[in-house]
Enzyme design. Structure first.
Site, PDB file in Angstrom:
ATOM      1  N   CYS A 189      17.393  26.430 -10.475  1.00  0.00           N
ATOM      2  CA  CYS A 189      17.403  27.620  -9.639  1.00  0.00           C
ATOM      3  C   CYS A 189      18.934  28.096  -9.173  1.00  0.00           C
ATOM      4  O   CYS A 189      19.497  27.336  -9.291  1.00  0.00           O
ATOM      5  CB  CYS A 189      16.468  27.602  -8.530  1.00  0.00           C
ATOM      6  SG  CYS A 189      14.762  27.427  -8.712  1.00  0.00           S
ATOM      7  N   GLY A 190      18.890  29.327  -8.649  1.00  0.00           N
ATOM      8  CA  GLY A 190      20.251  29.561  -8.018  1.00  0.00           C
ATOM      9  C   GLY A 190      20.100  30.067  -6.703  1.00  0.00           C
ATOM     10  O   GLY A 190      19.196  30.839  -6.205  1.00  0.00           O
TER      11      GLY A 190
END
Length: 300
Positions: free
Chosen positions: A2-3
């Protein structure tokens, strides 16, 4: 994978451009999380005797005006509701606990995704750019924001499973990584009155912090307790009323970078999300140390 991204503006002259500065950070993390995106913005603080709720509904025909009128009548309080996409910002001088109870009983299909005096949370499935456009992030003003792009690995792709997750008044959490003991912790927290809407491990981390804060711990103390009891690989970014906090697990295998100038503090999963910010080329840049808590703002 994820970011996560966060931006805190120390220079108040930049606050009218928060959305313009922050949206590219979120969108740059699209390849790390194309399934859903969300963000928390801190802006337009309400008076001390008022509470701001962010509400979400899956019903595209949700009658927010009727909710406004019914809530005012039921609790004899002032209510203002501003729809934003399929979310709405509700501001009231009514008792916050009574408002939550009324919503649970009279509008159970509506979710409370955030509450406090300044926080507003927006999240949705889909590409980060589409989510940003839906909630007009580019034109947002405010002091700071945190955001998340999600690639789902352990629970369904839903709006409910999107980040951020609220952890208390003006507090929310986004997370890159995975927790290995979230099922056991979930059962423990449920026995202590914490409720969950998803099977997401990040919601368990948010519930854990909520539980500790309800016991009277400070945010720092709650995060220190998390270091002892949350097992897994993670980088957390926690939005607070006055800034944000960052914490990595003791091994710190999940990417994170931080940058600071006289005008702003930023964090991101990768530097490319920060590179466009004004002065980034001369900013102090560093990798957050493992097992260390970083906090900006007055919350301790």
């Amino acid at each position: 994978m994820c970011g996560i991204v966060g931006l805190y503006l120390k220079n108040t002259d930049l606050q009218p451009t928060l959305g313009a500065l922050f949206e590219p950070m979120l969108v740059e993390m699209t390849d790390r999380g194309p399934d859903s995106a969300g963000f928390a913005i801190y802006r337009n603080q309400v008076d001390q005797d008022h509470t701001k709720f962010t509400l979400a509904s899956d019903n595209p025909k949700q009658d927010w005006k009727a909710l406004d009128a019914d809530l005012e009548k039921a609790l004899n309080c002032d209510v203002q509701i501003s729809p934003v996409g399929d979310h709405a910002i509700l501001i009231t001088d009514g008792d916050a606990g009574q408002v939550q109870q009324w919503l649970a009983e009279q509008r159970p299909q509506i979710r409370i995704v955030g509450s406090g005096r300044s926080i507003e949370i927006f999240k949705q499935t889909g590409l980060p750019q589409d989510v940003a456009d839906k909630f007009d992030l580019i034109n947002a003003q405010g002091s700071h924001a945190i955001g998340h792009t999600r690639m789902a690995t352990e629970s369904a792709v839903t709006t409910e499973g999107s980040h951020p997750f609220a952890t208390g008044l003006d507090l929310c959490l986004v997370h890159n990584g995975s927790l290995s003991n979230h099922n056991r912790l979930r059962r423990q927290l449920e026995r202590n009155g914490i409720t969950f809407q998803t099977e997401n491990d990040t919601e368990v981390a948010a519930g854990f912090l909520t539980w500790k804060l309800r016991q009277g711990m400070s945010l720092t103390e709650a995060l220190e307790a998390g270091r002892e009891e949350l097992d897994g690989f993670y980088t957390f970014c926690i939005g607070t009323a006055d800034g944000f906090a960052v914490m990595r697990d003791p091994i710190a295998c999940k990417h994170a970078v931080m940058a600071e100038t006289d005008d702003w503090v930023a964090m991101a999963t990768e530097y490319r999300a920060i590179a466009h910010l004004p002065g980034a080329d001369t900013a102090r840049i560093w990798e957050p140390e493992p097992d260390r808590i970083y906090i900006w703002g007055d919350v301790q």
